[in-house]
Scaffold this motif. Structure first.
Motif, PDB file in Angstrom:
ATOM      1  N   TYR A  69       0.939  -1.280  -0.059  1.00 59.37           N
ATOM      2  CA  TYR A  69      -0.046  -0.077   0.110  1.00 59.37           C
ATOM      3  C   TYR A  69       0.650   1.286  -0.092  1.00 59.37           C
ATOM      4  O   TYR A  69       0.284   2.281  -0.285  1.00 59.37           O
ATOM      5  CB  TYR A  69      -0.951  -0.079   1.419  1.00 59.37           C
ATOM      6  N   GLY A  70       2.119   1.035   0.196  1.00 58.29           N
ATOM      7  CA  GLY A  70       2.740   2.415   0.416  1.00 58.29           C
ATOM      8  C   GLY A  70       2.672   3.249   1.571  1.00 58.29           C
ATOM      9  O   GLY A  70       2.798   4.360   1.246  1.00 58.29           O
ATOM     10  N   THR A  71       2.295   2.430   2.688  1.00 57.59           N
ATOM     11  CA  THR A  71       2.210   3.251   3.908  1.00 57.59           C
ATOM     12  C   THR A  71       3.363   3.503   4.881  1.00 57.59           C
ATOM     13  O   THR A  71       2.964   3.596   5.926  1.00 57.59           O
ATOM     14  CB  THR A  71       0.858   2.588   4.639  1.00 57.59           C
ATOM     15  N   GLY A  72       4.303   3.021   4.466  1.00 56.67           N
ATOM     16  CA  GLY A  72       5.683   3.260   5.499  1.00 56.67           C
ATOM     17  C   GLY A  72       5.360   2.203   6.597  1.00 56.67           C
ATOM     18  O   GLY A  72       5.144   1.041   6.333  1.00 56.67           O
ATOM     19  N   PRO A  73       5.836   2.697   7.584  1.00 54.89           N
ATOM     20  CA  PRO A  73       5.399   1.928   8.802  1.00 54.89           C
ATOM     21  C   PRO A  73       4.130   1.938   9.426  1.00 54.89           C
ATOM     22  O   PRO A  73       3.713   1.550  10.730  1.00 54.89           O
ATOM     23  CB  PRO A  73       6.495   2.271   9.894  1.00 54.89           C
ATOM     24  N   LEU A  74       3.005   2.462   8.747  1.00 55.06           N
ATOM     25  CA  LEU A  74       1.781   2.606   9.620  1.00 55.06           C
ATOM     26  C   LEU A  74       1.113   1.524  10.038  1.00 55.06           C
ATOM     27  O   LEU A  74       0.505   1.365  11.181  1.00 55.06           O
ATOM     28  CB  LEU A  74       0.743   3.448   8.646  1.00 55.06           C
ATOM     29  N   LEU A  75       1.015   0.461   9.071  1.00 55.76           N
ATOM     30  CA  LEU A  75       0.199  -0.523   9.723  1.00 55.76           C
ATOM     31  C   LEU A  75       0.850  -1.643  10.750  1.00 55.76           C
ATOM     32  O   LEU A  75       0.184  -1.998  11.592  1.00 55.76           O
ATOM     33  CB  LEU A  75      -0.068  -1.367   8.455  1.00 55.76           C
ATOM     34  N   LEU A  76       2.349  -1.645  10.506  1.00 53.19           N
ATOM     35  CA  LEU A  76       3.069  -2.311  11.532  1.00 53.19           C
ATOM     36  C   LEU A  76       2.795  -1.418  12.907  1.00 53.19           C
ATOM     37  O   LEU A  76       2.551  -2.088  13.906  1.00 53.19           O
ATOM     38  CB  LEU A  76       4.495  -2.192  11.128  1.00 53.19           C
ATOM     39  N   THR A  77       2.817   0.005  12.833  1.00 56.57           N
ATOM     40  CA  THR A  77       2.826   0.510  14.134  1.00 56.57           C
ATOM     41  C   THR A  77       1.374   0.373  14.810  1.00 56.57           C
ATOM     42  O   THR A  77       1.132   0.073  16.083  1.00 56.57           O
ATOM     43  CB  THR A  77       3.137   2.134  13.989  1.00 56.57           C
ATOM     44  N   LEU A  78       0.324   0.294  13.890  1.00 58.26           N
ATOM     45  CA  LEU A  78      -0.930   0.065  14.609  1.00 58.26           C
ATOM     46  C   LEU A  78      -1.158  -1.543  14.750  1.00 58.26           C
ATOM     47  O   LEU A  78      -1.605  -1.575  15.890  1.00 58.26           O
ATOM     48  CB  LEU A  78      -1.943   0.441  13.306  1.00 58.26           C
ATOM     49  N   TRP A  79      -0.459  -2.308  14.246  1.00 57.62           N
ATOM     50  CA  TRP A  79      -0.548  -3.925  14.591  1.00 57.62           C
ATOM     51  C   TRP A  79       0.301  -4.002  16.029  1.00 57.62           C
ATOM     52  O   TRP A  79      -0.342  -4.690  16.961  1.00 57.62           O
ATOM     53  CB  TRP A  79       0.176  -4.488  13.568  1.00 57.62           C
ATOM     54  N   GLU A  80       1.500  -3.119  16.237  1.00 64.52           N
ATOM     55  CA  GLU A  80       2.046  -3.255  17.545  1.00 64.52           C
ATOM     56  C   GLU A  80       1.327  -2.657  18.618  1.00 64.52           C
ATOM     57  O   GLU A  80       1.191  -3.210  19.737  1.00 64.52           O
ATOM     58  CB  GLU A  80       3.514  -2.586  17.385  1.00 64.52           C
ATOM     59  N   LEU A  81       0.607  -1.717  18.433  1.00 63.85           N
ATOM     60  CA  LEU A  81      -0.391  -1.130  19.255  1.00 63.85           C
ATOM     61  C   LEU A  81      -1.544  -2.212  19.776  1.00 63.85           C
ATOM     62  O   LEU A  81      -1.915  -2.353  21.021  1.00 63.85           O
ATOM     63  CB  LEU A  81      -0.825   0.238  18.912  1.00 63.85           C
ATOM     64  N   ALA A  82      -2.061  -2.734  18.793  1.00 62.05           N
ATOM     65  CA  ALA A  82      -3.225  -3.761  18.727  1.00 62.05           C
ATOM     66  C   ALA A  82      -2.526  -5.093  19.663  1.00 62.05           C
ATOM     67  O   ALA A  82      -3.314  -5.329  20.703  1.00 62.05           O
ATOM     68  CB  ALA A  82      -3.747  -4.278  17.656  1.00 62.05           C
ATOM     69  N   VAL A  83      -1.459  -5.368  19.554  1.00 66.37           N
ATOM     70  CA  VAL A  83      -0.937  -6.526  20.073  1.00 66.37           C
ATOM     71  C   VAL A  83      -0.667  -6.184  21.447  1.00 66.37           C
ATOM     72  O   VAL A  83      -0.907  -6.947  22.631  1.00 66.37           O
ATOM     73  CB  VAL A  83       0.431  -7.136  19.475  1.00 66.37           C
ATOM     74  N   GLY A  84      -0.294  -4.842  21.987  1.00 71.24           N
ATOM     75  CA  GLY A  84      -0.007  -4.459  23.324  1.00 71.24           C
ATOM     76  C   GLY A  84      -1.043  -3.928  23.868  1.00 71.24           C
ATOM     77  O   GLY A  84      -0.703  -3.742  25.186  1.00 71.24           O
ATOM     78  N   ASP A  85      -2.154  -4.157  23.495  1.00 74.53           N
ATOM     79  CA  ASP A  85      -3.330  -3.527  24.069  1.00 74.53           C
ATOM     80  C   ASP A  85      -3.726  -4.442  25.170  1.00 74.53           C
ATOM     81  O   ASP A  85      -3.936  -5.613  24.974  1.00 74.53           O
ATOM     82  CB  ASP A  85      -4.504  -3.382  23.059  1.00 74.53           C
ATOM     83  N   PRO A  86      -3.940  -4.125  26.448  1.00 77.45           N
ATOM     84  CA  PRO A  86      -4.159  -5.029  27.417  1.00 77.45           C
ATOM     85  C   PRO A  86      -5.391  -5.539  27.247  1.00 77.45           C
ATOM     86  O   PRO A  86      -5.683  -6.755  28.035  1.00 77.45           O
ATOM     87  CB  PRO A  86      -4.100  -4.024  28.749  1.00 77.45           C
ATOM     88  N   THR A  87      -6.558  -5.031  26.602  1.00 80.66           N
ATOM     89  CA  THR A  87      -7.574  -5.714  26.410  1.00 80.66           C
ATOM     90  C   THR A  87      -7.416  -6.700  25.386  1.00 80.66           C
ATOM     91  O   THR A  87      -8.407  -7.690  25.382  1.00 80.66           O
ATOM     92  CB  THR A  87      -8.920  -4.873  25.901  1.00 80.66           C
ATOM     93  N   GLN A  88      -6.494  -6.700  24.430  1.00 81.47           N
ATOM     94  CA  GLN A  88      -6.275  -7.891  23.419  1.00 81.47           C
ATOM     95  C   GLN A  88      -6.175  -9.191  24.255  1.00 81.47           C
ATOM     96  O   GLN A  88      -6.834 -10.223  23.745  1.00 81.47           O
ATOM     97  CB  GLN A  88      -5.129  -7.583  22.392  1.00 81.47           C
ATOM     98  N   PHE A  89      -5.314  -9.237  25.178  1.00 79.24           N
ATOM     99  CA  PHE A  89      -5.276 -10.515  25.982  1.00 79.24           C
ATOM    100  C   PHE A  89      -6.436 -11.138  26.417  1.00 79.24           C
ATOM    101  O   PHE A  89      -6.705 -12.257  26.253  1.00 79.24           O
ATOM    102  CB  PHE A  89      -4.085 -10.231  27.183  1.00 79.24           C
TER     103      PHE A  89
END
Length: 280
Positions: A69-89
């Motif tokens: 998509y040519g979005t730089g690190p945008l999606l990876l940054t959002l993914w890292e935030l989602a993985v680290g979200d305490p509600t995700q566990f």
């Protein structure tokens, strides 16, 4: 006071925000999932699950989408935030528990504590209390954990294979009678026809699951899912490639472990080392 400006209508919850961004990027290009799959190289069902929020995928596929998509690190940054979200566990654990109740077969590797399905109430109480639970919350969680054992009882109980590191049997509890009862229960349950219990002794070397509790479930639709967990994070894997990778690591661990008969003898020897029996 001026009215607060609403910058975006997209969700502020990390997991939902990640899924929304995936849908937006694909929607702007008018791409069917199959076309995206051909361009990026993963199964279209995985992209569908990521866009619905039922799975986050792995960093490899997210990086590939950023590149496409040519979005730089945008999606990876959002993914890292989602993985680290305490509600995700919590969300993924709740889904795992729902799938566990319906599973046709279960297998697990435990690093330092008995599998949840094989914990006595005494073990569960001390372990949960060590995590900070008190009073009514502690009582409720102990009851819920012990109730899980019913899954392995009865004529229609599913087969369960558990590999426990020797560390599980060495860690012990401060309450010696409770620890004696836990070891005795492991020795007893190892004789059930639907339970295969293996001990992985010290000295077998490092392996692909050294620091990670890993659980597998075979579901009614024939799929196998995996759940990995440590003290701060849990993740549910439903995509075939990741599950198969974990299964290969599990099979390698099983090849190093003692047989069920040898493992029960090992547990009985450990039981003899505990200085006291449970009080009546």
């Amino acid at each position: 006071m001026p009215q607060r400006l609403v910058v975006t209508e997209m969700s502020h919850e990390p997991r939902k925000r990640f899924a929304e961004e995936l849908r937006r990027l694909r929607g702007e290009r008018g791409l069917p999932l199959r076309d995206l799959s051909r361009q990026v190289g993963w199964d279209p069902s995985l992209f569908g699950k990521m866009e619905s929020g039922s799975t986050l995928g792995g960093p490899e596929v997210v990086q590939a989408l950023d590149q496409y998509y040519g979005t730089g690190p945008l999606l990876l940054t959002l993914w890292e935030l989602a993985v680290g979200d305490p509600t995700q566990f919590k969300e993924q654990y709740r889904r795992y528990m729902m799938l566990e109740a319906e599973a046709l077969a279960l297998w697990q590797y435990s690093v330092s504590a008995p599998p949840g399905l094989l914990q006595t109430d005494g073990y569960a109480r001390e372990a949960l209390a060590a995590g900070g639970l008190r009073g009514k919350d502690l009582d409720q969680q102990v009851e819920a954990r012990v109730r899980r054992r019913q899954l392995l009882e009865g004529e229609d109980a599913p087969p369960f294979r558990a590999i426990v590191s020797e560390a599980v049997l060495r860690m012990g509890l401060r309450d010696k009678p409770a620890w004696w009862a836990q070891l005795e229960f492991l020795a007893e349950v190892a004789e059930r026809p639907n339970v295969m219990l293996h001990v992985l002794p010290f000295g077998t070397g490092v392996h692909g699951l050294t620091n990670t509790d890993t659980m597998f479930l075979r579901l009614l639709d024939g799929r196998t899912v995996a759940y990995t967990e440590n003290d701060v994070r849990g993740e549910l894997f439903e995509e075939t490639e990741r599950v198969e990778r974990l299964q290969r690591a599990y099979d390698a661990v099983r090849d190093r472990a003692l047989s069920p008969a040898e493992s029960r003898t090992f547990i009985l020897r450990m039981l003899e080392e505990v200085p006291c029996e449970p009080s009546t």
